[in-house]
Design a protein around this motif. Structure first.
Motif, PDB file in Angstrom:
ATOM      1  N   TRP A  27      44.468  42.620  38.873  1.00 49.87           N
ATOM      2  CA  TRP A  27      44.366  42.984  40.137  1.00 49.87           C
ATOM      3  C   TRP A  27      45.511  43.772  40.446  1.00 49.87           C
ATOM      4  N   LEU A  28      45.269  44.639  41.645  1.00 47.88           N
ATOM      5  CA  LEU A  28      46.430  45.616  41.826  1.00 47.88           C
ATOM      6  C   LEU A  28      47.252  45.797  43.026  1.00 47.88           C
ATOM      7  N   VAL A  52      38.535  50.525  41.388  1.00 48.97           N
ATOM      8  CA  VAL A  52      39.423  49.648  41.194  1.00 48.97           C
ATOM      9  C   VAL A  52      39.894  49.041  42.667  1.00 48.97           C
ATOM     10  N   PRO A  53      39.509  47.752  43.043  1.00 51.13           N
ATOM     11  CA  PRO A  53      39.912  47.385  44.357  1.00 51.13           C
ATOM     12  C   PRO A  53      41.465  47.686  44.489  1.00 51.13           C
ATOM     13  N   LEU A  54      41.909  47.737  45.678  1.00 57.31           N
ATOM     14  CA  LEU A  54      43.501  48.014  45.761  1.00 57.31           C
ATOM     15  C   LEU A  54      43.801  46.833  46.881  1.00 57.31           C
ATOM     16  N   THR A  55      44.915  46.223  46.743  1.00 51.88           N
ATOM     17  CA  THR A  55      45.540  45.467  47.807  1.00 51.88           C
ATOM     18  C   THR A  55      46.899  46.135  48.225  1.00 51.88           C
ATOM     19  N   LEU A  56      46.713  46.532  49.651  1.00 50.13           N
ATOM     20  CA  LEU A  56      47.966  47.054  50.249  1.00 50.13           C
ATOM     21  C   LEU A  56      48.742  46.028  50.968  1.00 50.13           C
ATOM     22  N   ARG A 238      38.263  43.136  34.041  1.00 47.00           N
ATOM     23  CA  ARG A 238      37.635  43.516  35.194  1.00 47.00           C
ATOM     24  C   ARG A 238      38.873  43.746  36.158  1.00 47.00           C
ATOM     25  N   TRP A 239      38.600  44.488  37.212  1.00 46.65           N
ATOM     26  CA  TRP A 239      39.650  44.601  38.050  1.00 46.65           C
ATOM     27  C   TRP A 239      39.089  43.967  39.294  1.00 46.65           C
ATOM     28  N   ARG A 240      39.756  42.997  40.097  1.00 48.28           N
ATOM     29  CA  ARG A 240      39.211  42.058  41.091  1.00 48.28           C
ATOM     30  C   ARG A 240      40.104  42.336  42.518  1.00 48.28           C
ATOM     31  N   ALA A 244      38.925  37.886  46.303  1.00 49.41           N
ATOM     32  CA  ALA A 244      38.218  37.153  45.521  1.00 49.41           C
ATOM     33  C   ALA A 244      38.828  36.394  44.567  1.00 49.41           C
ATOM     34  N   LEU A 245      40.151  36.566  44.364  1.00 48.85           N
ATOM     35  CA  LEU A 245      40.937  35.608  43.699  1.00 48.85           C
ATOM     36  C   LEU A 245      41.662  34.284  44.137  1.00 48.85           C
ATOM     37  N   ILE A 246      41.537  34.513  45.692  1.00 48.24           N
ATOM     38  CA  ILE A 246      42.195  33.538  46.315  1.00 48.24           C
ATOM     39  C   ILE A 246      41.172  32.604  47.179  1.00 48.24           C
TER      40      ILE A 246
END
Length: 247
Positions: A27-28, A52-56, A238-240, A244-246
């Motif tokens: 994850w990014l 690629v999902p991006l968390t800002l 895979r990029w998440r 989805a991860l929490i």
């Protein structure tokens, strides 16, 4: 070291995951977003191109409708809470902290609650109830009060530790903060990612990459572009999204 050699440790580790029939979660997280900028446009274009999902991690006090409008055109981006103002309240003798024990905890939690509510309202479809403390530092008393504010997760840097919230950390930092303050050596970064993936292969978890689009030099941009291209179609990863991860 040529580019092929620099990336060899990471690609070998991803090949091992693929051979084992397993998929590594990546994850990014990118910190300090406030408003639309050419650098943010470049980051969104790059992540969008490679799916690629991006968390800002967005600073609530300094942001507003302009960023929300820009992200309406980037459905692969999600938003987390990056403190309140990204203001240092620690004395010069200590490492920088906004969310430490330097102020009454109720004041700190009040600011974080305001930040949560502001970003949730601005970014309803992409808001993630996760706190990203500025400088990756936070006091234990503040952490204990986060669930009551609606936070479901906390994200700092380094190995995860047990606590009252789900931890979704980053593990490899793109930037050389104590040296050039630009992008770090590509071979070193690839080796660090490979080492994290080896650990995760045995112990489980995700692997987080930390970026700061506002201060990237071409060394940093090139690493990110190469990484996303190499991993896009690799069956071992895979990029998440953070959500989805929490959740």
């Amino acid at each position: 070291m040529n580019d092929t050699m620099a990336w060899a440790p990471l690609m070998a580790e991803l090949d091992r995951w693929q051979a084992a029939g397993r998929i590594a979660d990546l994850w990014l997280r990118d910190d300090d977003a406030v408003e639309p900028t050419p650098a943010l446009d470049r980051l969104l274009a790059l992540t969008g191109e490679h799916d690629v999902p991006l968390t800002l991690a967005v600073i609530p006090e300094h942001t507003g409708a302009a960023l929300a409008a820009r992200l309406d055109r980037a459905p692969w981006a999600e938003v987390a809470v990056h403190g309140w103002s990204h203001h240092n309240h620690a004395p010069a003798t200590e490492k920088k902290q906004e969310l430490g024990a330097h102020r009454p905890v109720d004041i700190v939690l009040g600011e974080l609650g305001a930040g949560f509510d502001k970003l949730a309202a601005l970014h309803k479809p992409r808001f993630v109830p996760m706190l990203v403390p500025p400088w990756n530092r936070i006091g234990a008393a503040v952490v204990s009060g986060l669930p009551d504010l609606g936070f479901k997760a906390l994200s700092v840097f380094g190995a995860e530790k047990s606590g009252p919230l789900h931890l979704l950390n980053t593990h490899v930092d793109l930037m050389d903060w104590h040296g050039t303050r630009g992008g770090r050596d590509h071979g070193v970064l690839a080796t660090e990612l490979a080492a994290r993936l080896k650990l995760v292969f045995e112990q489980g978890g995700a692997t987080g990459l930390l970026t700061h689009h506002l201060v990237h030099d071409e060394q940093a941009w090139l690493f990110l572009e190469t990484l996303l291209a190499l991993t896009k179609n690799h069956a071992g990863c895979r990029w998440r999204t953070a959500a989805a991860l929490i959740l």
